[in-house]
Enzyme design. Sequence first.
Site, PDB file in Angstrom:
ATOM      1  N   ASP A 107      39.465  77.577   7.531  1.00 51.86           N
ATOM      2  CA  ASP A 107      39.879  77.652   6.127  1.00 51.86           C
ATOM      3  C   ASP A 107      41.162  78.459   5.966  1.00 51.86           C
ATOM      4  OD1 ASP A 107      37.809  76.145   4.991  1.00 51.86           O
ATOM      5  OD2 ASP A 107      36.425  77.836   5.195  1.00 51.86           O
ATOM      6  N   LYS A 164      30.194  71.123  -2.875  1.00 46.98           N
ATOM      7  CA  LYS A 164      31.259  70.538  -2.027  1.00 46.98           C
ATOM      8  C   LYS A 164      31.285  69.012  -2.168  1.00 46.98           C
ATOM      9  CE  LYS A 164      31.536  74.224   1.311  1.00 46.98           C
ATOM     10  NZ  LYS A 164      31.072  74.830   2.531  1.00 46.98           N
ATOM     11  N   PHE A 180      30.254  67.414   6.011  1.00 39.46           N
ATOM     12  CA  PHE A 180      29.247  68.350   6.492  1.00 39.46           C
ATOM     13  C   PHE A 180      29.452  69.669   5.764  1.00 39.46           C
ATOM     14  CE2 PHE A 180      26.753  67.201  10.347  1.00 39.46           C
ATOM     15  CZ  PHE A 180      27.079  65.860  10.387  1.00 39.46           C
ATOM     16  N   LYS A 204      34.674  67.365  -3.500  1.00 40.15           N
ATOM     17  CA  LYS A 204      35.486  66.605  -2.546  1.00 40.15           C
ATOM     18  C   LYS A 204      35.188  65.110  -2.612  1.00 40.15           C
ATOM     19  CE  LYS A 204      35.682  70.755   0.332  1.00 40.15           C
ATOM     20  NZ  LYS A 204      36.024  71.347   1.620  1.00 40.15           N
ATOM     21  N   ASN A 235      36.548  78.958  15.647  1.00 34.29           N
ATOM     22  CA  ASN A 235      35.123  79.177  15.379  1.00 34.29           C
ATOM     23  C   ASN A 235      34.308  78.615  16.539  1.00 34.29           C
ATOM     24  OD1 ASN A 235      34.431  76.296  14.819  1.00 34.29           O
ATOM     25  ND2 ASN A 235      35.942  76.614  13.197  1.00 34.29           N
ATOM     26  N   LYS A 273      54.439  87.089  22.640  1.00 35.60           N
ATOM     27  CA  LYS A 273      53.126  87.738  22.622  1.00 35.60           C
ATOM     28  C   LYS A 273      53.201  89.074  21.887  1.00 35.60           C
ATOM     29  CE  LYS A 273      49.689  89.729  25.628  1.00 35.60           C
ATOM     30  NZ  LYS A 273      49.447  90.297  26.939  1.00 35.60           N
TER      31      LYS A 273
HETATM   32  O1  PMT Z   1      30.298  71.243  16.823  1.00 36.83           O
HETATM   33  P1  PMT Z   1      28.888  71.762  16.983  1.00 36.83           P
HETATM   34  O2  PMT Z   1      28.817  72.966  17.897  1.00 36.83           O
HETATM   35  O3  PMT Z   1      27.926  70.679  17.385  1.00 36.83           O
HETATM   36  O4  PMT Z   1      28.387  72.312  15.562  1.00 36.83           O
HETATM   37  C1  PMT Z   1      28.195  71.411  14.508  1.00 36.83           C
HETATM   38  C2  PMT Z   1      28.726  71.971  13.173  1.00 36.83           C
HETATM   39  C3  PMT Z   1      27.914  73.197  12.756  1.00 36.83           C
HETATM   40  C4  PMT Z   1      30.204  72.356  13.296  1.00 36.83           C
HETATM   41  C5  PMT Z   1      28.581  70.800  12.131  1.00 36.83           C
HETATM   42  O5  PMT Z   1      27.220  70.455  12.026  1.00 36.83           O
HETATM   43  C6  PMT Z   1      29.121  71.202  10.764  1.00 36.83           C
HETATM   44  O6  PMT Z   1      28.435  71.765   9.920  1.00 36.83           O
HETATM   45  N1  PMT Z   1      30.433  70.868  10.498  1.00 36.83           N
HETATM   46  C7  PMT Z   1      31.130  71.272   9.255  1.00 36.83           C
HETATM   47  C8  PMT Z   1      31.563  72.704   9.382  1.00 36.83           C
HETATM   48  C9  PMT Z   1      32.420  73.135   8.198  1.00 36.83           C
HETATM   49  O7  PMT Z   1      33.587  73.298   8.327  1.00 36.83           O
HETATM   50  O8  PMT Z   1      31.771  73.210   7.052  1.00 36.83           O
HETATM   51  P2  PMT Z   1      32.443  73.732   5.685  1.00 36.83           P
HETATM   52  O9  PMT Z   1      31.282  73.897   4.784  1.00 36.83           O
HETATM   53  O10 PMT Z   1      33.306  74.904   5.920  1.00 36.83           O
HETATM   54  O11 PMT Z   1      33.362  72.529   5.228  1.00 36.83           O
HETATM   55  C10 PMT Z   1      32.893  71.479   4.369  1.00 36.83           C
HETATM   56  C11 PMT Z   1      33.556  70.165   4.741  1.00 36.83           C
HETATM   57  O12 PMT Z   1      34.966  70.254   4.475  1.00 36.83           O
HETATM   58  C12 PMT Z   1      33.409  69.774   6.180  1.00 36.83           C
HETATM   59  O13 PMT Z   1      33.193  68.381   6.240  1.00 36.83           O
HETATM   60  C13 PMT Z   1      34.750  70.176   6.801  1.00 36.83           C
HETATM   61  O14 PMT Z   1      35.073  69.311   7.894  1.00 36.83           O
HETATM   62  C14 PMT Z   1      35.704  69.977   5.635  1.00 36.83           C
HETATM   63  N2  PMT Z   1      36.884  70.875   5.628  1.00 36.83           N
HETATM   64  C15 PMT Z   1      36.751  72.218   5.511  1.00 36.83           C
HETATM   65  C16 PMT Z   1      37.885  73.015   5.436  1.00 36.83           C
HETATM   66  C17 PMT Z   1      39.159  72.413   5.505  1.00 36.83           C
HETATM   67  N3  PMT Z   1      40.271  73.144   5.465  1.00 36.83           N
HETATM   68  N4  PMT Z   1      39.259  71.076   5.628  1.00 36.83           N
HETATM   69  C18 PMT Z   1      38.151  70.314   5.684  1.00 36.83           C
HETATM   70  O15 PMT Z   1      38.239  69.085   5.815  1.00 36.83           O
END
Ligand code: PMT
Length: 400
Positions: free
Chosen positions: A278, A337, A323, A341, A209, A288
């Site tokens: 995810d 979330k 986040f 979590k 991403n 390849k």
């Molecule tokens: O890196 P930058 O370019 O500065 O951009 C910042 C950002 C947009 C990446 C940051 O501000 C942000 O929002 N990070 C979280 C992105 C994310 O994965 O969000 P989510 O809503 O999909 O996940 C929720 C939380 O679960 C997050 O804390 C994530 O780290 C965590 N997660 C998600 C999926 C997974 N398989 N494992 C996780 O731990």
Amino acid sequence: MMKKKRIVLGISGGIAAFKSASVASQLTQRGYDVRVIMTQSATKFITPLTLQTLSQHTVAVDTFDEHEPKVVQHIDLADHADLVLLAPATANIIGKLALGLGDDMLSTTLLATQAPILIAPAMNVHMYENPVVQKNMQLLKNQGCYFIAPGEGQLACGYVGQGRMAEPENIVNWVERFFTSKKLLSGKRVLITAGPTREQMDPVRYFSNYSSGKMGFALAEAAKEAGAEVILVSGPVSQSTPTGVNRIDVKSTEEMKEVVLSYLPQADIIIKAAAVADYRPKQIWEQKMKKSADEITIVLEKTPDIAAEIGKRKQAHQFFVGFAAETEQVAYHAQSKLERKRMNLIVANDVSQPGAGFGIDTNIVTIFDRQGEVVSLPQMNKIEVARRLIHLIGERIDAY
Ligand code: PMT
């Protein structure tokens, strides 16, 4: 020599203005560069000369008293402030700031500044409790202004109740704590994740991403500034590591999970700013993949949810911040979330908004706890967002 922190002290017209002399004096004695702005009404309670003598700088009152041709004074004061302190803050100046009105030196400076604003309200108890005043204060809190609540007791107007400006010592201590937030997380170990994860498909291709790591690295820097020991687990990014931060590079979600869980037991605070994939390809091709059919189907499987795993394993003393990157129903998804979590706080960014999210230097976030919205910050640099978040964590961590 460290540059002195500059505090713009805004004094509005209330009887508590006399206490601002003590605030100005104490801050100056503690080495701050104090620049005073007074409203016309404030000058009825205390003279500019008193504040000029105590701060050792001329006091600004009249917007049109431009004695330095090269600068516009209110913009100059706004731009060079490290903190704007509004003490006392009357219902009027609070209302003006909440409405975006600028009709004098103080209100225009408040609108123009990007520095943090600390507000020390002082007014009659009924004015303080007035729903409109309360609404204005809530609006300013939601925009990131800090408040130091008035004390209760005998008020100058004869009433007894809440409305007396916080004591100068308390205001000065707040300011000291704000600038020496170095102590805020000292002795704490903070585990931060940053950047994207990469899910390999074949030796030359992967799913990922747009995360640049800027948000997570800014958090590492802010946590380090606050005196913490910082472990930064980063996906592939091209950010430079903040001084003194222990960085561990990973690629896939699986690798990030292994590293994060191995450091988890030692962490006091966990902040998950990484944009974790995810899904990942169910099959990884050893060679390849050759171009053949016009269409191909890649089957994806779920990656481990690291945040959910932290939520399960987290000890009572550990403070967990996640986040949420959302594009719709931001508050709803973020709060669900947070619950699922078992986070203490979640930082939601609507990544469809210009100025927020992936790749850029700024973000626009709303922070939630289990009770609901804590603060909604306007667009600001990621390092400033990070400092606000670290400050909030520092304030809350000892309560756990
Ligand atoms: O890196 P930058 O370019 O500065 O951009 C910042 C950002 C947009 C990446 C940051 O501000 C942000 O929002 N990070 C979280 C992105 C994310 O994965 O969000 P989510 O809503 O999909 O996940 C929720 C939380 O679960 C997050 O804390 C994530 O780290 C965590 N997660 C998600 C999926 C997974 N398989 N494992 C996780 O731990």
